[in-house]
Design a protein around this motif. Sequence first.
Motif, PDB file in Angstrom:
ATOM      1  N   LYS A   1      -1.280 -13.843   1.378  1.00 47.28           N
ATOM      2  CA  LYS A   1      -2.610 -13.861   1.997  1.00 47.28           C
ATOM      3  C   LYS A   1      -2.958 -15.268   2.472  1.00 47.28           C
ATOM      4  O   LYS A   1      -3.481 -15.454   3.572  1.00 47.28           O
ATOM      5  CB  LYS A   1      -3.670 -13.378   1.012  1.00 47.28           C
ATOM      6  CG  LYS A   1      -5.048 -13.172   1.662  1.00 47.28           C
ATOM      7  CD  LYS A   1      -6.022 -12.554   0.687  1.00 47.28           C
ATOM      8  CE  LYS A   1      -7.316 -12.181   1.407  1.00 47.28           C
ATOM      9  NZ  LYS A   1      -7.965 -13.329   2.055  1.00 47.28           N
TER      10      LYS A   1
ATOM     11  N   GLU B   1      -9.646   0.310   0.145  1.00 43.02           N
ATOM     12  CA  GLU B   1     -10.076  -0.985   0.667  1.00 43.02           C
ATOM     13  C   GLU B   1      -8.938  -1.991   0.665  1.00 43.02           C
ATOM     14  O   GLU B   1      -9.134  -3.186   0.496  1.00 43.02           O
ATOM     15  CB  GLU B   1     -11.258  -1.514  -0.136  1.00 43.02           C
ATOM     16  CG  GLU B   1     -12.484  -0.623  -0.044  1.00 43.02           C
ATOM     17  CD  GLU B   1     -13.633  -1.159  -0.878  1.00 43.02           C
ATOM     18  OE1 GLU B   1     -13.493  -2.281  -1.415  1.00 43.02           O
ATOM     19  OE2 GLU B   1     -14.653  -0.475  -0.992  1.00 43.02           O
ATOM     20  N   HIS B   2      -7.747  -1.523   0.834  1.00 44.76           N
ATOM     21  CA  HIS B   2      -6.563  -2.367   0.999  1.00 44.76           C
ATOM     22  C   HIS B   2      -6.300  -3.247  -0.211  1.00 44.76           C
ATOM     23  O   HIS B   2      -6.020  -2.744  -1.283  1.00 44.76           O
ATOM     24  CB  HIS B   2      -6.685  -3.182   2.278  1.00 44.76           C
ATOM     25  CG  HIS B   2      -5.350  -3.537   2.862  1.00 44.76           C
ATOM     26  ND1 HIS B   2      -4.302  -2.667   2.912  1.00 44.76           N
ATOM     27  CD2 HIS B   2      -4.903  -4.693   3.402  1.00 44.76           C
ATOM     28  CE1 HIS B   2      -3.262  -3.255   3.481  1.00 44.76           C
ATOM     29  NE2 HIS B   2      -3.601  -4.492   3.778  1.00 44.76           N
ATOM     30  N   ILE B   3      -6.436  -4.575  -0.092  1.00 39.42           N
ATOM     31  CA  ILE B   3      -5.990  -5.466  -1.152  1.00 39.42           C
ATOM     32  C   ILE B   3      -6.805  -5.293  -2.433  1.00 39.42           C
ATOM     33  O   ILE B   3      -6.278  -5.417  -3.536  1.00 39.42           O
ATOM     34  CB  ILE B   3      -6.023  -6.946  -0.686  1.00 39.42           C
ATOM     35  CG1 ILE B   3      -5.314  -7.839  -1.718  1.00 39.42           C
ATOM     36  CG2 ILE B   3      -7.457  -7.417  -0.434  1.00 39.42           C
ATOM     37  CD1 ILE B   3      -5.070  -9.248  -1.216  1.00 39.42           C
ATOM     38  N   THR B   4      -8.123  -4.990  -2.309  1.00 40.05           N
ATOM     39  CA  THR B   4      -8.945  -4.772  -3.500  1.00 40.05           C
ATOM     40  C   THR B   4      -8.425  -3.587  -4.293  1.00 40.05           C
ATOM     41  O   THR B   4      -8.313  -3.632  -5.524  1.00 40.05           O
ATOM     42  CB  THR B   4     -10.416  -4.527  -3.111  1.00 40.05           C
ATOM     43  OG1 THR B   4     -10.882  -5.629  -2.345  1.00 40.05           O
ATOM     44  CG2 THR B   4     -11.281  -4.343  -4.344  1.00 40.05           C
ATOM     45  N   THR B   5      -8.097  -2.515  -3.593  1.00 40.91           N
ATOM     46  CA  THR B   5      -7.548  -1.331  -4.253  1.00 40.91           C
ATOM     47  C   THR B   5      -6.214  -1.640  -4.906  1.00 40.91           C
ATOM     48  O   THR B   5      -5.960  -1.222  -6.038  1.00 40.91           O
ATOM     49  CB  THR B   5      -7.363  -0.197  -3.224  1.00 40.91           C
ATOM     50  OG1 THR B   5      -8.595   0.054  -2.564  1.00 40.91           O
ATOM     51  CG2 THR B   5      -6.888   1.078  -3.904  1.00 40.91           C
TER      52      THR B   5
ATOM     53  N   TYR C   1      -7.043   5.365  -6.738  1.00 39.97           N
ATOM     54  CA  TYR C   1      -6.381   5.032  -5.469  1.00 39.97           C
ATOM     55  C   TYR C   1      -6.954   5.835  -4.311  1.00 39.97           C
ATOM     56  O   TYR C   1      -7.254   5.284  -3.242  1.00 39.97           O
ATOM     57  CB  TYR C   1      -4.884   5.289  -5.591  1.00 39.97           C
ATOM     58  CG  TYR C   1      -4.134   5.069  -4.295  1.00 39.97           C
ATOM     59  CD1 TYR C   1      -3.787   3.790  -3.882  1.00 39.97           C
ATOM     60  CD2 TYR C   1      -3.799   6.145  -3.474  1.00 39.97           C
ATOM     61  CE1 TYR C   1      -3.116   3.584  -2.682  1.00 39.97           C
ATOM     62  CE2 TYR C   1      -3.128   5.948  -2.275  1.00 39.97           C
ATOM     63  CZ  TYR C   1      -2.790   4.661  -1.892  1.00 39.97           C
ATOM     64  OH  TYR C   1      -2.137   4.467  -0.697  1.00 39.97           O
TER      65      TYR C   1
ATOM     66  N   GLU D   1       0.831  -1.207   0.000  1.00 33.30           N
ATOM     67  CA  GLU D   1       0.000   0.000   0.000  1.00 33.30           C
ATOM     68  C   GLU D   1       0.867   1.259   0.000  1.00 33.30           C
ATOM     69  O   GLU D   1       0.594   2.220  -0.732  1.00 33.30           O
ATOM     70  CB  GLU D   1      -0.934   0.002   1.202  1.00 33.30           C
ATOM     71  CG  GLU D   1      -1.906   1.169   1.186  1.00 33.30           C
ATOM     72  CD  GLU D   1      -2.987   1.063   2.245  1.00 33.30           C
ATOM     73  OE1 GLU D   1      -3.621   2.094   2.532  1.00 33.30           O
ATOM     74  OE2 GLU D   1      -3.187  -0.046   2.766  1.00 33.30           O
TER      75      GLU D   1
ATOM     76  N   ILE E   1      -5.032  -4.479  -6.063  1.00 31.65           N
ATOM     77  CA  ILE E   1      -5.201  -5.301  -7.263  1.00 31.65           C
ATOM     78  C   ILE E   1      -5.770  -4.470  -8.407  1.00 31.65           C
ATOM     79  O   ILE E   1      -5.353  -4.603  -9.558  1.00 31.65           O
ATOM     80  CB  ILE E   1      -6.102  -6.519  -6.961  1.00 31.65           C
ATOM     81  CG1 ILE E   1      -5.403  -7.455  -5.978  1.00 31.65           C
ATOM     82  CG2 ILE E   1      -6.443  -7.266  -8.244  1.00 31.65           C
ATOM     83  CD1 ILE E   1      -6.256  -8.613  -5.515  1.00 31.65           C
ATOM     84  N   THR E   2      -6.707  -3.592  -8.080  1.00 33.64           N
ATOM     85  CA  THR E   2      -7.282  -2.709  -9.103  1.00 33.64           C
ATOM     86  C   THR E   2      -6.214  -1.795  -9.701  1.00 33.64           C
ATOM     87  O   THR E   2      -6.138  -1.630 -10.926  1.00 33.64           O
ATOM     88  CB  THR E   2      -8.406  -1.848  -8.493  1.00 33.64           C
ATOM     89  OG1 THR E   2      -9.419  -2.689  -7.954  1.00 33.64           O
ATOM     90  CG2 THR E   2      -9.024  -0.938  -9.553  1.00 33.64           C
TER      91      THR E   2
ATOM     92  N   MET F   1     -10.715   4.763  -3.578  1.00 36.26           N
ATOM     93  CA  MET F   1     -10.960   3.409  -3.057  1.00 36.26           C
ATOM     94  C   MET F   1      -9.892   3.075  -2.034  1.00 36.26           C
ATOM     95  O   MET F   1      -8.738   2.840  -2.378  1.00 36.26           O
ATOM     96  CB  MET F   1     -10.907   2.376  -4.190  1.00 36.26           C
ATOM     97  CG  MET F   1     -11.951   2.564  -5.261  1.00 36.26           C
ATOM     98  SD  MET F   1     -11.640   1.455  -6.668  1.00 36.26           S
ATOM     99  CE  MET F   1     -11.557  -0.151  -5.852  1.00 36.26           C
TER     100      MET F   1
END
Length: 211
Positions: A206, A153-157, A148, A109, A159-160, A151
Motif C-alpha cells: 500500500k 470494503e477491500h483492505i479493511t475486510t 466477508y 481478495e 485485515i478483519t 463487509m
Amino acid sequence: MVITSAIVSIGIIIASVAVGLISFNLLSDWPKAEKKKQIEALTSQLINFVIFVWVGKILLNLSLFIQDPMAVLAYPGDSGAFYLATLFTAIIVVYKTIRHHLDIFAFAEVFAHVFLVASFFYEFMQMVLDNSYSLGYLVLLAILLIIYFSMREHITTLITILAGWTAGMLVLTFIQPFVTVFGYMIDPWFIGLFFIGCLSIMFFSKRKWDA
C-alpha cells in the motif's frame, strides 16, 4: 489402505479448491475479464504451492529420497513441507508484487474468498467423514464467511478476516489437541508468523502504491 486414504484426502482438497474458485466466479461482481485474470493468477500460485510442497518433502527427507524416492513421493507432505511451500510461495508473490506483475490487493481478495469457501467445504467433508476436530474450525470459518460477505470494503475486510482467522485459530490451539488447514497440522508460531507476514506485505504494498 494408507495410500487410499491419501488419495481420498487429495481428492477432497482438489474438490474444495474447485468449489472455492467456482464460488468466486459466480458470486463476485467484478468484470468478467478481471475475474478471469485474478482466477488465473491465483491458480498459478496454487500450482506453485503444490510443487513447493513436493520440493519441501524432498528437502526435508533428502537422504531417504536418495535411497528410496517413492517412500517420500508416494505420501502427502507433513507440516514442515507445508511451511516451506508457504514461504516459497510468499517469496514469489512478493517478487511479483514488487515487479508490478501482480495486484496484491486484488489477489488477496480472491485468495480470501477461495480460501474461506474451500476451507469450509473441506472441513464440512471432514465432519461427514467423522472428524470431530473439524467442528471448531468449521464454526470459525462460518463466522468469517458471514463477515466477508457482509463487509465488502477491500483492505479493511481483508485485515478483519486475517485478524479473525488468526485469533480464532490461536484459540482453537488452546482448546483442541491440534488444528489443521487442509489436513496439515498447524503450530501456533506459524499462525502468528503468517499474520505478521500478510500484514507486512499488504502495508508495504500500500505504501509503495501510494508513493
